[in-house]
Design an enzyme around this catalytic site. Structure first.
Site, mmCIF file in Angstrom:
data_model
loop_
_atom_site.group_PDB
_atom_site.id
_atom_site.type_symbol
_atom_site.label_atom_id
_atom_site.label_comp_id
_atom_site.label_asym_id
_atom_site.label_seq_id
_atom_site.Cartn_x
_atom_site.Cartn_y
_atom_site.Cartn_z
ATOM 1 N N GLY A 45 0.476 -1.387 0.025
ATOM 2 C CA GLY A 45 0.201 0.092 -0.171
ATOM 3 C C GLY A 45 0.697 1.302 -0.072
ATOM 4 C CD GLN A 50 2.850 6.082 2.530
ATOM 5 O OE1 GLN A 50 2.628 4.835 2.098
ATOM 6 N NE2 GLN A 50 4.658 5.124 3.110
ATOM 7 C CB CYS A 98 4.684 2.631 7.828
ATOM 8 S SG CYS A 98 4.831 4.129 6.775
ATOM 9 C CG LEU A 99 7.465 0.819 1.635
ATOM 10 C CD1 LEU A 99 6.629 1.840 0.297
ATOM 11 C CD2 LEU A 99 7.802 0.044 1.495
ATOM 12 C CG HIS A 140 -0.851 1.199 7.469
ATOM 13 N ND1 HIS A 140 0.228 0.282 8.000
ATOM 14 C CD2 HIS A 140 -0.097 1.803 6.364
ATOM 15 C CE1 HIS A 140 1.599 1.351 7.522
ATOM 16 N NE2 HIS A 140 0.910 2.052 7.025
ATOM 17 C CD GLU A 141 -1.306 2.443 2.639
ATOM 18 O OE1 GLU A 141 -1.299 3.375 2.556
ATOM 19 O OE2 GLU A 141 -0.526 1.388 3.183
ATOM 20 C CG HIS A 144 0.249 6.634 5.508
ATOM 21 N ND1 HIS A 144 1.530 7.153 6.349
ATOM 22 C CD2 HIS A 144 0.711 5.928 5.216
ATOM 23 C CE1 HIS A 144 2.157 6.201 6.749
ATOM 24 N NE2 HIS A 144 1.051 4.863 5.881
#
Ligand code: NI
Length: 182
Positions: A45, A50, A98-99, A140-141, A144
């Protein structure tokens, strides 16, 4: 085009992102570049903050989970202007990464079921219910685009233990297979 990924400490990750209109300039390119970036970084994702943009877009491709969960074989979706309307079901704890937090994985408890409205890349409207891993990744996304990160949910003790690594990430002193932006 593969874009650099903003990491912990970059203020864009703490902004409440804004809705966009179909006229948003360069939308198709942005979506393509975000998918390119997500696949290159081996994420399932990615959210627009990000890649440095405080707008309400996120996407996911859950096909890497399909070996264990065949229902995710073709689960590739873009969520624009999303709003989570309800969270229900049992709270479930599972490990997330997470990236924007390279190298950090922690258990996070989240409700197992959500109801969400959004438009897709063609601005077609949806009102849907998701459960299981799809519900987890969406939450999670979605965090963000509301300026939140999964480490916001961990215990004060775990946070203290991670403090040094978080500081290092915010200074760009971290190994990642993809380009990062502090
Ligand atoms: Ni993330």
């Amino acid at each position: 085009m593969i874009l650099p990924v903003t990491v912990y400490g970059n203020p864009v990750l703490r902004k409440v992102a804004q809705d966009i209109t179909p006229e948003y300039e360069g939308l198709a390119d942005l979506i393509k570049n975000m998918f390119d970036t997500m696949y290159f970084a081996e994420g399932i994702g990615l959210a627009a903050p990000q890649v440095g943009k405080p707008i309400r877009i996120f996407m996911m491709d859950l096909s890497p989970l399909a070996e264990e969960f065949p229902e995710y074989q073709d689960f590739k979706k873009v969520f624009i202007n999303a709003q989570i309307l309800e969270r229900s079901g049992e709270p479930v704890s599972d490990e997330e990464g997470c990236l924007s937090l390279p190298g950090i994985r922690e258990k996070v408890e989240r409700p197992d079921k959500i109801r969400i409205t959004y438009v897709d890349e063609n601005f077609v409207k949806y009102d849907e219910v998701y459960e299981g891993w799809a519900a987890r990744v969406i939450q999670h996304e979605y965090d963000h685009i509301d300026g939140k990160l999964f480490i916001d949910y961990i215990s004060p003790l775990r946070r203290r233990l991670l403090k040094g690594r978080l500081t290092a990430i915010s200074k760009g002193k971290v190994e990642a297979k993809y380009r990062i932006r502090t």
